[in-house]
Design a protein around this motif. Structure first.
Motif, PDB file in Angstrom:
ATOM      1  N   ASP A   1       0.747  -1.226  -0.306  1.00  0.00           N
ATOM      2  CA  ASP A   1      -0.230   0.281   0.107  1.00  0.00           C
ATOM      3  C   ASP A   1       0.757   1.216  -0.141  1.00  0.00           C
ATOM      4  O   ASP A   1       1.575   1.821   1.180  1.00  0.00           O
ATOM      5  CB  ASP A   1      -1.239   0.277   1.365  1.00  0.00           C
ATOM      6  N   PHE A   2       0.784   1.700  -0.778  1.00  0.00           N
ATOM      7  CA  PHE A   2       1.962   2.908  -1.184  1.00  0.00           C
ATOM      8  C   PHE A   2       1.452   4.589   0.054  1.00  0.00           C
ATOM      9  O   PHE A   2       2.170   5.382   0.090  1.00  0.00           O
ATOM     10  CB  PHE A   2       2.146   3.038  -2.962  1.00  0.00           C
ATOM     11  N   SER A   3      -0.031   4.344  -0.917  1.00  0.00           N
ATOM     12  CA  SER A   3      -0.761   5.915   0.090  1.00  0.00           C
ATOM     13  C   SER A   3      -0.450   5.288   2.022  1.00  0.00           C
ATOM     14  O   SER A   3      -0.262   6.768   2.594  1.00  0.00           O
ATOM     15  CB  SER A   3      -1.789   6.265  -0.807  1.00  0.00           C
ATOM     16  N   ARG A   4      -0.995   4.239   1.999  1.00  0.00           N
ATOM     17  CA  ARG A   4      -1.225   4.642   3.558  1.00  0.00           C
ATOM     18  C   ARG A   4       0.192   4.484   4.522  1.00  0.00           C
ATOM     19  O   ARG A   4       0.790   4.103   4.622  1.00  0.00           O
ATOM     20  CB  ARG A   4      -1.947   3.218   4.200  1.00  0.00           C
ATOM     21  N   GLY A   5      -0.125   5.230   5.280  1.00  0.00           N
ATOM     22  CA  GLY A   5       0.791   5.850   6.256  1.00  0.00           C
ATOM     23  C   GLY A   5       1.232   7.165   6.233  1.00  0.00           C
ATOM     24  O   GLY A   5       2.376   7.904   6.603  1.00  0.00           O
ATOM     25  N   ALA A   6       0.751   7.638   4.807  1.00  0.00           N
ATOM     26  CA  ALA A   6       1.751   8.799   4.136  1.00  0.00           C
ATOM     27  C   ALA A   6       1.499   9.687   4.173  1.00  0.00           C
ATOM     28  O   ALA A   6       0.354  10.240   4.749  1.00  0.00           O
ATOM     29  CB  ALA A   6       1.431   8.432   2.711  1.00  0.00           C
ATOM     30  N   VAL A   7       2.852  10.856   3.917  1.00  0.00           N
ATOM     31  CA  VAL A   7       1.850  12.603   4.696  1.00  0.00           C
ATOM     32  C   VAL A   7       2.564  13.358   3.317  1.00  0.00           C
ATOM     33  O   VAL A   7       3.889  13.001   3.349  1.00  0.00           O
ATOM     34  CB  VAL A   7       2.916  12.880   5.786  1.00  0.00           C
ATOM     35  N   ILE A   8       1.842  14.392   3.137  1.00  0.00           N
ATOM     36  CA  ILE A   8       2.170  14.816   2.039  1.00  0.00           C
ATOM     37  C   ILE A   8       2.120  16.149   2.721  1.00  0.00           C
ATOM     38  O   ILE A   8       1.141  16.775   3.116  1.00  0.00           O
ATOM     39  CB  ILE A   8       1.051  14.503   0.778  1.00  0.00           C
ATOM     40  N   SER A   9       3.053  17.573   2.512  1.00  0.00           N
ATOM     41  CA  SER A   9       3.088  18.794   3.104  1.00  0.00           C
ATOM     42  C   SER A   9       4.276  19.476   1.439  1.00  0.00           C
ATOM     43  O   SER A   9       5.149  19.152   1.343  1.00  0.00           O
ATOM     44  CB  SER A   9       3.998  18.828   4.351  1.00  0.00           C
ATOM     45  N   THR A  10       3.492  20.919   1.504  1.00  0.00           N
ATOM     46  CA  THR A  10       3.602  21.204   0.384  1.00  0.00           C
ATOM     47  C   THR A  10       2.714  22.762   0.520  1.00  0.00           C
ATOM     48  O   THR A  10       2.335  23.175   1.417  1.00  0.00           O
ATOM     49  CB  THR A  10       2.720  21.723  -1.211  1.00  0.00           C
ATOM     50  N   GLY A  11       4.150  23.523  -0.207  1.00  0.00           N
ATOM     51  CA  GLY A  11       3.806  25.271  -0.168  1.00  0.00           C
ATOM     52  C   GLY A  11       4.398  25.933  -0.550  1.00  0.00           C
ATOM     53  O   GLY A  11       5.147  25.615  -1.621  1.00  0.00           O
ATOM     54  N   VAL A  12       4.065  27.716  -0.774  1.00  0.00           N
ATOM     55  CA  VAL A  12       4.323  28.612  -1.915  1.00  0.00           C
ATOM     56  C   VAL A  12       4.765  29.819  -0.416  1.00  0.00           C
ATOM     57  O   VAL A  12       4.059  30.110   0.686  1.00  0.00           O
ATOM     58  CB  VAL A  12       3.721  29.124  -2.515  1.00  0.00           C
ATOM     59  N   LYS A  13       6.235  30.208  -0.801  1.00  0.00           N
ATOM     60  CA  LYS A  13       6.544  31.623   0.854  1.00  0.00           C
ATOM     61  C   LYS A  13       6.701  32.642  -0.036  1.00  0.00           C
ATOM     62  O   LYS A  13       7.484  32.103  -1.428  1.00  0.00           O
ATOM     63  CB  LYS A  13       7.961  31.256   1.671  1.00  0.00           C
ATOM     64  N   TYR A  14       6.398  33.906   0.499  1.00  0.00           N
ATOM     65  CA  TYR A  14       6.641  34.568  -0.105  1.00  0.00           C
ATOM     66  C   TYR A  14       8.275  36.296   0.851  1.00  0.00           C
ATOM     67  O   TYR A  14       7.867  36.000   0.989  1.00  0.00           O
ATOM     68  CB  TYR A  14       6.277  35.546  -0.802  1.00  0.00           C
ATOM     69  N   GLU A  15       8.623  36.546   0.355  1.00  0.00           N
ATOM     70  CA  GLU A  15       9.777  37.024   0.407  1.00  0.00           C
ATOM     71  C   GLU A  15      10.942  38.370   0.497  1.00  0.00           C
ATOM     72  O   GLU A  15      11.178  38.600  -0.314  1.00  0.00           O
ATOM     73  CB  GLU A  15      11.333  36.198   1.780  1.00  0.00           C
ATOM     74  N   ALA A  16      10.287  39.500   0.328  1.00  0.00           N
ATOM     75  CA  ALA A  16      10.465  40.803  -0.083  1.00  0.00           C
ATOM     76  C   ALA A  16      10.677  42.069   0.987  1.00  0.00           C
ATOM     77  O   ALA A  16       8.791  42.396   1.708  1.00  0.00           O
ATOM     78  CB  ALA A  16       9.989  40.811  -1.486  1.00  0.00           C
ATOM     79  N   GLY A  17      11.430  42.182   1.178  1.00  0.00           N
ATOM     80  CA  GLY A  17      12.064  43.756   1.959  1.00  0.00           C
ATOM     81  C   GLY A  17      11.155  43.047   2.992  1.00  0.00           C
ATOM     82  O   GLY A  17      11.727  42.093   3.618  1.00  0.00           O
ATOM     83  N   PRO A  18      10.225  43.941   4.200  1.00  0.00           N
ATOM     84  CA  PRO A  18       9.799  44.080   5.590  1.00  0.00           C
ATOM     85  C   PRO A  18       8.876  42.924   5.129  1.00  0.00           C
ATOM     86  O   PRO A  18       8.261  42.139   6.564  1.00  0.00           O
ATOM     87  CB  PRO A  18       9.480  44.439   5.918  1.00  0.00           C
ATOM     88  N   LEU A  19       8.412  41.767   4.398  1.00  0.00           N
ATOM     89  CA  LEU A  19       7.198  40.778   4.125  1.00  0.00           C
ATOM     90  C   LEU A  19       7.817  39.887   4.131  1.00  0.00           C
ATOM     91  O   LEU A  19       8.735  39.210   3.487  1.00  0.00           O
ATOM     92  CB  LEU A  19       6.380  41.465   2.906  1.00  0.00           C
ATOM     93  N   TYR A  20       7.375  38.831   4.618  1.00  0.00           N
ATOM     94  CA  TYR A  20       7.413  37.778   4.531  1.00  0.00           C
ATOM     95  C   TYR A  20       5.539  36.944   4.613  1.00  0.00           C
ATOM     96  O   TYR A  20       4.806  37.234   5.557  1.00  0.00           O
ATOM     97  CB  TYR A  20       7.579  36.845   6.158  1.00  0.00           C
ATOM     98  N   ALA A  21       5.245  36.073   3.481  1.00  0.00           N
ATOM     99  CA  ALA A  21       4.102  35.818   3.290  1.00  0.00           C
ATOM    100  C   ALA A  21       4.449  33.596   3.177  1.00  0.00           C
ATOM    101  O   ALA A  21       4.783  33.946   2.310  1.00  0.00           O
ATOM    102  CB  ALA A  21       2.703  36.368   2.630  1.00  0.00           C
ATOM    103  N   ALA A  22       3.090  33.236   3.722  1.00  0.00           N
ATOM    104  CA  ALA A  22       3.393  31.813   3.372  1.00  0.00           C
ATOM    105  C   ALA A  22       1.916  31.111   3.041  1.00  0.00           C
ATOM    106  O   ALA A  22       1.288  31.242   3.941  1.00  0.00           O
ATOM    107  CB  ALA A  22       4.140  31.120   3.811  1.00  0.00           C
ATOM    108  N   ILE A  23       1.754  30.494   1.933  1.00  0.00           N
ATOM    109  CA  ILE A  23       0.516  29.274   2.762  1.00  0.00           C
ATOM    110  C   ILE A  23       1.011  27.700   2.825  1.00  0.00           C
ATOM    111  O   ILE A  23       1.511  27.459   1.916  1.00  0.00           O
ATOM    112  CB  ILE A  23      -0.998  29.445   1.644  1.00  0.00           C
ATOM    113  N   ALA A  24       0.839  26.859   3.123  1.00  0.00           N
ATOM    114  CA  ALA A  24       0.560  25.570   3.318  1.00  0.00           C
ATOM    115  C   ALA A  24      -0.121  24.758   3.217  1.00  0.00           C
ATOM    116  O   ALA A  24      -1.340  25.295   4.039  1.00  0.00           O
ATOM    117  CB  ALA A  24       1.924  25.766   4.340  1.00  0.00           C
ATOM    118  N   TYR A  25       0.017  23.769   2.450  1.00  0.00           N
ATOM    119  CA  TYR A  25      -1.152  22.386   2.884  1.00  0.00           C
ATOM    120  C   TYR A  25      -0.806  20.932   3.437  1.00  0.00           C
ATOM    121  O   TYR A  25       0.626  21.015   2.847  1.00  0.00           O
ATOM    122  CB  TYR A  25      -1.401  21.943   2.138  1.00  0.00           C
TER     123      TYR A  25
END
Length: 403
Positions: free
Chosen positions: A209-233
């Motif tokens: 069973d390839f998927s059983r017990g597996a964890v998928i974690s992904t996201g995008v981050k953006y950093e520019a000057g004083p700003l940091y923003a990210a969204i993750a799943y």
């Protein structure tokens, strides 16, 4: 036969020039690093929900419980590590890290079993980005809740992950979205105008069973000057984070026909106001969903959580920090029966001050209040778990040294 000294010198020079690139490629560098932060801790635990109180179906039956206090020395996530790289040529590098946790107060390994129990991996880095294989914090964990509380929030009672990434029921870590995962493969893209994509897959290693017990974690981050923003799943396949945290009569995890899909999505925004002040907001949605269970079994639980943190440097030597987190009671369902989430809300308030004796050494004082609804068991205790409804008041003083 006599050798010509001039020809010999030329031959040595040519050989050295040919071997130099190979020698440069073979060279690697290794850095030894670590962080130690033992602290003296006083905790007051009180207000357990009394017998017979109306609580959520997802909560343990309340039985009351006496108030108590504890006094301990903790050393949460003190660590020692080794990291390095080797230049392989053509812009390609081999990279590695081995990191262990241990208690400064006892000298024992923090996991009691695994030697390198913290982020340990090896990988390649180049124009394509970075690929790492090993045991590592998930992308979801790394991208959010990034304003570290005086640099000592990792594994400590003032970490807002105790509200942001956990359901507030039970005590099993199977429901947590703030963990390190073994058997992980992480890809980090190059940065494009301050933006970067990250993907993480942890193998469940279940036979056939390839998927059983597996964890998928992904996201995008953006950093520019004083700003940091990210969204993750992040998604957990058949880890049964819901079942393992509800009363046994509701559980599906021993049913071979049942499946679970637990997931979380979180948005993070941090902004720096000059050099003295930083502020961060996190908003997360957590879902625990199960199928294949019979009548009277857990089906789903969903709730929202958010946090706000502010750090301010009064002087180069003195830093103040505060954070607040809230987990809502949410909604739930049980197959064929009614379900309620009464009293599953929780809140957390933290304050702290650090006095820097140098860039690497700091004295600090921190305090936290964790307030549980009558059904909730949100916890920031390093030792033990609260009963439903118990509130936790914890203070500590300590010293932190990095090297």
């Amino acid at each position: 036969m006599l050798q010509n000294p001039k020809l010999t010198a030329v031959a040595i020079a040519v050989a050295a020039s040919l071997c130099a690139p190979l020698a440069a490629q073979a060279q690697s560098n290794v850095t030894v690093y670590g962080k130690l932060y033992p602290q003296l801790v006083h905790a007051d635990i009180s207000g357990a929900t009394g017998t017979g109180a109306a609580v959520s179906r997802l909560s343990a039956t309340p039985v009351g419980g006496a108030d108590y206090t504890t006094n301990t020395m903790d050393a949460p996530n003190s660590r020692l590590g080794f990291r390095g790289s080797e230049n392989l040529g053509s812009g390609l590098k081999a990279i590695f890290q081995l990191e262990m946790g241990f208690g400064v107060d006892t000298g024992m390994n923090s996991s009691s079993t695994a030697l390198f129990s913290r982020d340990t991996w090896v990988g390649l880095q180049g124009g394509f980005g970075t690929v790492r294989l090993g045991s590592m914090d998930t992308v979801y964990k790394n991208l959010g809740d990034t304003l570290s509380f005086l640099g000592i929030s990792s594994g400590n009672f003032i970490s807002t992950s105790n509200i942001l990434s956990k359901p507030g029921i039970g005590s099993s870590s199977s429901a947590s979205f703030h963990l390190r995962r073994a058997n992980s493969i992480i890809y980090e893209s190059p940065e494009f105008g301050g933006a970067q994509f990250l993907f993480d897959y942890s193998l469940g290693e279940v036979a056939n069973d390839f998927s059983r017990g597996a964890v998928i974690s992904t996201g995008v981050k953006y950093e520019a000057g004083p700003l940091y923003a990210a969204i993750a799943y992040e998604r957990h396949n058949d880890l049964f984070g819901g079942s393992k945290n509800v009363p046994s009569a509701l559980r599906n995890d021993t049913n071979p026909l049942a499946n679970s899909r637990d997931s979380a999505v979180r948005a993070t925004v941090q902004y720096k106001f000059g050099k003295e002040t930083r502020a961060e907001v996190n908003v997360a949605q957590l879902k625990y969903e199960e199928t294949g269970g019979g009548v009277g079994k857990f089906r789903d639980y969903e709730h929202m959580a958010w946090s706000l943190a502010v750090e301010h440097k009064i002087t180069p030597a003195v830093t103040l920090v505060a954070s607040y987190g809230l987990g809502t009671d949410g909604t739930c369902s049980i197959t064929g029966q009614a379900c309620n989430t009464n009293g599953l809300e929780g809140k957390m308030f933290n304050v702290g001050a650090g006095y820097y004796l140098s860039k690497r050494t700091m004295l600090y004082a921190i305090g936290s209040y964790m307030g549980n609804g009558v059904s909730a068991t949100y916890s920031n205790l390093n030792d033990g778990k609260p009963l439903p409804g118990q509130d936790l008041k914890i203070v500590a003083v300590g010293i932190s040294h990095s090297f």
